[in-house]
Design an enzyme around this catalytic site. Sequence first.
Site, PDB file in Angstrom:
ATOM      1  CB  CYS A   2      -0.887   0.033   1.229  1.00  0.00           C
ATOM      2  SG  CYS A   2      -1.916  -1.413   1.399  1.00  0.00           S
ATOM      3  NE  ARG A  27       5.459   1.211  -1.006  1.00  0.00           N
ATOM      4  CZ  ARG A  27       6.230   1.383   0.051  1.00  0.00           C
ATOM      5  NH1 ARG A  27       7.382   1.987  -0.086  1.00  0.00           N
ATOM      6  NH2 ARG A  27       5.866   0.969   1.229  1.00  0.00           N
ATOM      7  CD1 TRP A  75      -0.289  -6.178  -2.871  1.00  0.00           C
ATOM      8  CD2 TRP A  75      -0.374  -6.780  -0.718  1.00  0.00           C
ATOM      9  NE1 TRP A  75       0.194  -7.461  -2.763  1.00  0.00           N
ATOM     10  CE2 TRP A  75       0.154  -7.853  -1.455  1.00  0.00           C
ATOM     11  CE3 TRP A  75      -0.527  -6.924   0.659  1.00  0.00           C
ATOM     12  CZ2 TRP A  75       0.535  -9.047  -0.876  1.00  0.00           C
ATOM     13  CZ3 TRP A  75      -0.145  -8.124   1.241  1.00  0.00           C
ATOM     14  CH2 TRP A  75       0.372  -9.173   0.471  1.00  0.00           C
ATOM     15  CG  ASN A  99       0.094   2.401   3.610  1.00  0.00           C
ATOM     16  OD1 ASN A  99      -0.909   2.410   2.897  1.00  0.00           O
ATOM     17  ND2 ASN A  99       1.261   2.907   3.229  1.00  0.00           N
ATOM     18  N   GLY A 100      -1.190  -0.763   6.577  1.00  0.00           N
ATOM     19  CA  GLY A 100      -1.020  -1.574   7.787  1.00  0.00           C
ATOM     20  C   GLY A 100      -2.257  -2.408   8.053  1.00  0.00           C
ATOM     21  CD  GLU A 483      16.829 -14.526  -4.676  1.00  0.00           C
ATOM     22  OE1 GLU A 483      16.145 -14.906  -3.708  1.00  0.00           O
ATOM     23  OE2 GLU A 483      16.591 -13.479  -5.300  1.00  0.00           O
ATOM     24  CE  LYS A 487      13.930 -12.578  -7.604  1.00  0.00           C
ATOM     25  NZ  LYS A 487      14.514 -12.311  -6.337  1.00  0.00           N
ATOM     26  CD  GLU A 490      10.140 -12.872  -6.063  1.00  0.00           C
ATOM     27  OE1 GLU A 490       9.930 -12.228  -5.046  1.00  0.00           O
ATOM     28  OE2 GLU A 490      11.242 -12.832  -6.663  1.00  0.00           O
ATOM     29  CG  HIS A 506      16.646 -38.485   0.662  1.00  0.00           C
ATOM     30  ND1 HIS A 506      16.773 -39.796   1.088  1.00  0.00           N
ATOM     31  CD2 HIS A 506      17.901 -37.975   0.662  1.00  0.00           C
ATOM     32  CE1 HIS A 506      18.045 -40.045   1.361  1.00  0.00           C
ATOM     33  NE2 HIS A 506      18.742 -38.960   1.087  1.00  0.00           N
ATOM     34  CE  LYS A 605      12.082  -3.576  -4.501  1.00  0.00           C
ATOM     35  NZ  LYS A 605      12.775  -4.784  -4.939  1.00  0.00           N
TER      36      LYS A 605
HETATM   37  C1  G6P Z   1       8.927  -8.738  -0.501  1.00  0.00           C
HETATM   38  C2  G6P Z   1       9.648  -8.477  -1.806  1.00  0.00           C
HETATM   39  C3  G6P Z   1      10.896  -9.337  -1.871  1.00  0.00           C
HETATM   40  C4  G6P Z   1      11.782  -9.084  -0.658  1.00  0.00           C
HETATM   41  C5  G6P Z   1      11.002  -9.287   0.649  1.00  0.00           C
HETATM   42  C6  G6P Z   1      11.793  -8.797   1.844  1.00  0.00           C
HETATM   43  O1  G6P Z   1       8.422 -10.021  -0.497  1.00  0.00           O
HETATM   44  O2  G6P Z   1       8.811  -8.747  -2.909  1.00  0.00           O
HETATM   45  O3  G6P Z   1      11.620  -9.026  -3.041  1.00  0.00           O
HETATM   46  O4  G6P Z   1      12.861  -9.949  -0.699  1.00  0.00           O
HETATM   47  O5  G6P Z   1       9.797  -8.536   0.615  1.00  0.00           O
HETATM   48  O6  G6P Z   1      11.957  -7.405   1.725  1.00  0.00           O
HETATM   49  P1  G6P Z   1      13.114  -6.580   2.381  1.00  0.00           P
HETATM   50  O7  G6P Z   1      12.853  -5.158   1.955  1.00  0.00           O
HETATM   51  O8  G6P Z   1      12.967  -6.759   3.867  1.00  0.00           O
HETATM   52  O9  G6P Z   1      14.393  -7.111   1.885  1.00  0.00           O
END
Ligand code: G6P
Length: 610
Positions: A2, A27, A75, A99-100, A483, A487, A490, A506, A605
């Site tokens: 948000c 974001r 969001w 927000n929150g 990771e 990616k 995502e 396993h 984000k």
């Molecule tokens: C969200 C983002 C990720 C990020 C994670 C942690 O899920 O989409 O890309 O890794 O938050 O965010 P931070 O700002 O704490 O690294």
Amino acid sequence: MCGIVGAVAERNITAILVEGLKRLEYRGYDSAGVAVYTNDKTLERMRRVGKVSELEAALAAQPLVGRLGIAHTRWATHGAPNERNAHPHFSGDIAVVHNGIIENHEVLRERLKAKGYVFTSDTDTEVIAHLLTEKLKAQPDLTIALKATVKELHGAYGLAVINAQQPDRLVAARSGSPLVIGLGLGENFLASDQLALRQVTDRFMYLEEGDIAEIRRDNVQIWDVSGQAVERQIVQYSDGAEAADKGEFRHYMLKEIHEQPTVVQRTLEGRLSQNQVLVQAFGPQAAELFAKVRNVQIVACGTSYHAGMVARYWLEELAGIPCQVEVASEFRYRKVVVQPDTLFVSISQSGETADTLAALRNAKELGFLGSLAICNVGISSLVRESDLTLLTQAGREIGVASTKAFTTQLVGLLLLTLSLGQVRGTLGEGVEATLVEELRRLPTRLGEALAMDSTVEKIAELFAEKNHTLFLGRGAQFPVAMEGALKLKEISYIHAEAYPAGELKHGPLALVDNDMPVVTVAPNNELLEKLKSNLQEVRARGGELIVFADEKAGMTNGEGTHVVQMPHIHDILSPILYTIPLQLLSYYVAVLKGTDVDQPRNLAKSVTVE
Ligand code: G6P
């Protein structure tokens, strides 16, 4: 996640609000809205599901003109992403954006319903609007009524409120969700992130936890959590370094992937001497604190968590320091046993991730030796609340899927490992000097990996029709595989899972057939031969292999095996290098799939709610 924008001015503010929302689009959000106290002296709003451009088009067709307003990108947390639930929420003459999450919203909702308030949304935010209207009955001043309102809210909030009865001001409250006031000449602004306001001002005042602010055209007043009037420092930005354009690149994500040699270089700058890491890079008290560290506890979320997992291998192997790594959302609610002399390390790109911040706050009660934040945003809550900080110099990251933030975090964590080992005298002979030298060469190595862009683009075609993928790695490459899988999930929405290669037999091996490509990272280390055997297990089941292998590993293309030769690199630094082709792979698969690469569906984000 948000976003909030607000303005009180002498000119029409609607375009400023919409531009602010656009700057927060990166974001992640699912609907957008604006409320304006119009020149006709009425409170009006426009809300749309989808992109800010849809809201903008609606406003072009039916303009709202006024000098006071608030706006929001939502969001969804409570209630579906539809127009009814989009902010701003109204109650009589009040409009609120939030927000929150308000945790006691159900109790408040029942109480307000019993008093006759009618709810038109499923959100927790609407209770704030009605509660404020209720408070205004007893105390007609909006600012005082807001102070009374927040006393009854449990949870996290960044709030902006306007009232058609008191159109001289915008009021705001911060607890758990960041807010910043932008100072103009005869006009003032509010936002959840200063980026939203860089178009109108370069002077900012950050609200602190528990602050309430009254923002008028020509005056700003702030009260702290105890109700005392306070002054907050004004921060002025003069650089143009935050320019947000994609340059020659089709997406921000691709631009950010290609920025990695530069930002890694920047993250190293001023932190290395001839053959050592400068421990004071972590702060003046770092050496004294590091000398006492006997354990490390790392806490983070998402991509940052994966960086922490790599660091665990480094800390134990190089510095001989036991290390635990945990996702913040688990750590914060678990009964944690803290070993004596444990350093609490949080990793976060934004420094505002709700779970990571909450974990840090809990940690302060748990008897840790001290706290260190590895963070990309110097003015974030995480940095402000930690004892020590190492700022990564990734610059602004716009793509929701984190790329350059990750590799710079890894660099920061390797600097931490070497610093702890140096101060504690636990590094092997010559290790630090060798790795400092290797770190200096790293930007060049990353550039070589990026030069494989078109090779990886071709490989991506293998994934266009696939629905599932496995990523394998061993040792510190296991988190790199995690990771890589994250990616791909995502941004391409392909189901991807990562396994330590030794675990294949396993369970996951049962999934392998010719519809399940298997991606592997294979640096030339002592685990290589074992990894090669794991790959044979895949080939024997018809699984197609994509292997990113050290040029010295002696791996070559074969039937169903696609080998991409990687520049040779010191094994310790290989997780940083091998991240690059996996980022490129996800990117090109997503482009082939036609997804919204920079703003993937459902994701945000900066996750400022639990
Ligand atoms: C969200 C983002 C990720 C990020 C994670 C942690 O899920 O989409 O890309 O890794 O938050 O965010 P931070 O700002 O704490 O690294």
